[in-house]
Design an enzyme around this catalytic site. Structure first.
Site, short mmCIF file in Angstrom:
data_model
loop_
_atom_site.label_atom_id
_atom_site.label_comp_id
_atom_site.label_asym_id
_atom_site.label_seq_id
_atom_site.Cartn_x
_atom_site.Cartn_y
_atom_site.Cartn_z
N THR A 275 32.94 34.46 34.89
CA THR A 275 31.79 33.58 34.67
C THR A 275 32.07 32.60 33.54
O THR A 275 31.71 31.41 33.63
CB THR A 275 30.53 34.40 34.34
OG1 THR A 275 30.38 35.42 35.32
CG2 THR A 275 29.30 33.52 34.34
N TYR B 246 22.66 38.48 43.61
CA TYR B 246 21.63 37.75 44.35
C TYR B 246 21.18 38.44 45.64
O TYR B 246 19.99 38.53 45.90
CB TYR B 246 22.07 36.31 44.66
CG TYR B 246 20.92 35.45 45.20
CD1 TYR B 246 19.92 35.01 44.35
CD2 TYR B 246 20.82 35.15 46.54
CE1 TYR B 246 18.86 34.27 44.83
CE2 TYR B 246 19.76 34.41 47.04
CZ TYR B 246 18.78 33.96 46.18
OH TYR B 246 17.71 33.24 46.67
N TYR C 273 33.05 45.04 37.46
CA TYR C 273 32.29 44.30 36.46
C TYR C 273 30.81 44.57 36.71
O TYR C 273 30.26 44.12 37.71
CB TYR C 273 32.61 42.81 36.56
CG TYR C 273 31.95 41.92 35.51
CD1 TYR C 273 31.32 42.43 34.38
CD2 TYR C 273 31.97 40.53 35.68
CE1 TYR C 273 30.74 41.60 33.44
CE2 TYR C 273 31.40 39.69 34.73
CZ TYR C 273 30.78 40.23 33.63
OH TYR C 273 30.20 39.40 32.69
N ARG D 24 22.94 39.50 35.07
CA ARG D 24 23.31 38.36 35.90
C ARG D 24 23.24 38.68 37.40
O ARG D 24 22.84 37.85 38.20
CB ARG D 24 24.72 37.87 35.55
CG ARG D 24 24.84 37.18 34.21
CD ARG D 24 26.24 36.62 34.03
NE ARG D 24 26.46 36.08 32.70
CZ ARG D 24 26.22 34.82 32.37
NH1 ARG D 24 25.75 33.97 33.26
NH2 ARG D 24 26.46 34.40 31.14
N LYS E 66 34.37 46.77 33.36
CA LYS E 66 33.85 45.90 32.30
C LYS E 66 32.35 46.13 32.30
O LYS E 66 31.65 45.74 33.23
CB LYS E 66 34.18 44.44 32.55
CG LYS E 66 33.55 43.49 31.53
CD LYS E 66 33.77 42.03 31.87
CE LYS E 66 33.06 41.12 30.86
NZ LYS E 66 33.19 39.68 31.21
N ILE F 91 36.41 42.54 27.06
CA ILE F 91 36.62 41.25 27.70
C ILE F 91 35.61 40.32 27.07
O ILE F 91 34.41 40.43 27.30
CB ILE F 91 36.47 41.34 29.23
CG1 ILE F 91 37.57 42.27 29.78
CG2 ILE F 91 36.58 39.96 29.86
CD1 ILE F 91 37.50 42.49 31.29
#
Length: 290
Positions: free
Chosen positions: A43, A106, A132, A137, A160, A202
């Site tokens: 991202t 989403y 991740y 998000r 992550k 990260i």
């Protein structure tokens, strides 16, 4: 291989186009500053606004420039499993050391859907996968029990974790095993994350202060938390200021102050407000970067 500080590398732009020469210089700079690896096209690399061709070329250029000196974890996430398979296969073909695969965003899959997604990605090629998990998000949260199920796949090697919940590290040790690689995805809690059993971060801030971030990580991994806390105190205002607006915009502005790249981002991201710029300037001064 996957321990310490890994900058979530920005993708530099000039007049709307990827600045390939600057991208190569950034890879060299991060290696010279002591970063333990590089994570392109996440991202922070503005993967949502890169074309597929740009995405794949960034991976190729970063791997080629790193030339085996540090591991490269290539972003290969998508909310369409078929698209994710294309991305992870390209990363594998171009020599990445692992792929960072985000939980599908989403379209809100169930826990069962996430297991199926990661199994399909895993079976598509031989590249190791780092999950991740970033509910803020993606709007879905891979629960520790689900992660334990996914971690049974032989090439799913770590996570992550950007949940901000430090108890997740302990819970994931229970469900995934103590050897499962846990990397923080939140700069402000990275020291505490490692105290709970994590082995690295990260990092967005590492785009701006790679040496300090790498030294902070090294201190935690050596068990010297007094030293790590001193680095945290130096870096915390920068962690906060960079995220007053979208992190990549904050990181790029700070990098522009260091002469590393332009502050340019692609819409729908925009240039920072003057107030945010001032906050980042003050935080950089606090960290003795300017």
């Amino acid at each position: 291989m996957f321990k310490g500080s890994f900058p979530a590398l920005v993708t530099p732009f000039t007049n709307g186009a990827v600045d390939w020469a600057t991208l190569k210089k950034l890879v060299e700079w991060h290696i010279a500053e002591g970063s333990n690896g590089i994570v392109p096209v996440g991202t922070t690399g503005e993967s949502p606004t890169l074309s597929h061709e740009e995405h794949n070329e960034v991976v190729r250029v970063v791997v080629e420039t790193a030339a085996g000196r540090v591991p490269v974890i290539a972003g290969a996430g998508s909310n369409a499993t078929a698209e994710g398979i294309e991305l992870i296969r390209h990363a594998a073909e171009n020599g990445a050391d692992a792929a960072l695969v985000v939980t599908p965003y989403y379209n809100k899959p169930t826990q069962r859907g996430m297991v199926a997604h990661f199994k399909a990605m895993h079976d598509a090629c031989d590249l190791p996968i780092i999950i991740y998990n970033i509910p803020g998000r993606s709007v879905v949260d891979m629960l520790p029990e689900t992660m334990g199920e996914v971690a049974k796949l032989p090439r799913v090697i770590g996570v992550k974790d950007a949940t901000g919940d430090l108890s997740r590290v302990a819970k994931q040790r229970m469900t995934c095993g103590a050897d499962f690689i846990q990397l923080s995805g939140e700069d402000a809690t990275a020291v505490g994350f490692n105290a709970m059993g994590g082995v690295g971060c990260i990092s967005v801030t590492a785009n701006v202060a790679p040496k300090l971030c790498a030294e902070m990580q090294a201190a935690t991994l050596a068990g010297d938390y007094a030293k790590a806390l001193a680095y945290q105190d130096q870096l915390l205002p920068l962690h906060i200021a960079i995220f007053l607006e979208p992190g990549v915009a904050g990181a790029k502005y700070a990098m522009s102050r260091l002469g590393l790249c332009s502050a340019e981002v692609r819409l729908p991201l925009t240039e920072l407000t003057d107030a945010t710029k001032a906050a980042i300037d003050a935080a950089m001064a606090h960290a003795e970067l300017i």
